[in-house]
Design a protein around this motif. Structure first.
Motif, PDB file in Angstrom:
ATOM      1  N   UNK A   1     -21.799 -11.742  18.750  1.00  0.00           N
ATOM      2  CA  UNK A   1     -20.538 -11.283  19.314  1.00  0.00           C
ATOM      3  C   UNK A   1     -19.402 -12.249  19.008  1.00  0.00           C
ATOM      4  N   UNK A   2     -18.277 -11.690  18.558  1.00  0.00           N
ATOM      5  CA  UNK A   2     -17.024 -12.424  18.404  1.00  0.00           C
ATOM      6  C   UNK A   2     -15.992 -11.680  19.226  1.00  0.00           C
ATOM      7  N   UNK A   3     -15.149 -12.407  19.939  1.00  0.00           N
ATOM      8  CA  UNK A   3     -14.123 -11.739  20.729  1.00  0.00           C
ATOM      9  C   UNK A   3     -12.772 -11.820  20.029  1.00  0.00           C
ATOM     10  N   UNK A   4     -11.939 -10.811  20.281  1.00  0.00           N
ATOM     11  CA  UNK A   4     -10.585 -10.722  19.731  1.00  0.00           C
ATOM     12  C   UNK A   4     -10.567 -10.947  18.218  1.00  0.00           C
ATOM     13  N   UNK A   5     -10.979  -9.918  17.499  1.00  0.00           N
ATOM     14  CA  UNK A   5     -11.110 -10.009  16.045  1.00  0.00           C
ATOM     15  C   UNK A   5     -10.396  -8.839  15.363  1.00  0.00           C
ATOM     16  N   UNK A   6     -10.198  -8.999  14.063  1.00  0.00           N
ATOM     17  CA  UNK A   6      -9.588  -7.967  13.222  1.00  0.00           C
ATOM     18  C   UNK A   6     -10.586  -7.620  12.126  1.00  0.00           C
ATOM     19  N   UNK A   7     -10.708  -6.325  11.843  1.00  0.00           N
ATOM     20  CA  UNK A   7     -11.571  -5.834  10.770  1.00  0.00           C
ATOM     21  C   UNK A   7     -10.702  -5.021   9.825  1.00  0.00           C
ATOM     22  N   UNK A   8     -10.770  -5.319   8.544  1.00  0.00           N
ATOM     23  CA  UNK A   8     -10.067  -4.527   7.538  1.00  0.00           C
ATOM     24  C   UNK A   8     -11.096  -3.780   6.701  1.00  0.00           C
TER      25      UNK A   8
END
Length: 96
Positions: A15-22
């Motif tokens: 788990x990673x919190x507050x992320x962006x995926x493109x």
């Protein structure tokens, strides 16, 4: 497309919190920490990354979520799936 999320689960379940995926053509091109909102960014509570190619589905029991995400036809590429929690289950949607 650019997606923001409160919770990003990688293909190994970390788990990673507050992320962006493109993504481009349903394939993840990059992920990075969220710093600021970008134009046309869509936001989801949770995004799961998987090497499986899956279709949109609604699961009545969210206990099935992790089993569904790892199921399917394995690919060499990484795909992203938005998870929307609803009162009677979860909806899983492939991200373009």
């Amino acid at each position: 497309m650019i997606y923001g999320t409160h919770r990003l689960y990688d293909a190994d379940g970390r788990l990673t919190t507050n992320a962006v995926v493109e993504t481009c053509d349903y394939v993840v091109t990059t992920t990075y920490p969220f710093e600021c909102e970008k134009h046309s960014m869509l936001w989801f509570d949770a995004i799961y990354l998987s090497h499986a190619r899956l279709k949109r589905v609604f699961l009545a029991n969210d206990d099935l979520l992790s089993k569904y995400i790892v199921a399917g036809t394995a690919t060499d590429t990484l795909h992203a799936y938005a998870v929307t929690y609803e009162e009677d289950g979860v909806a899983i949607t492939p991200l373009q």
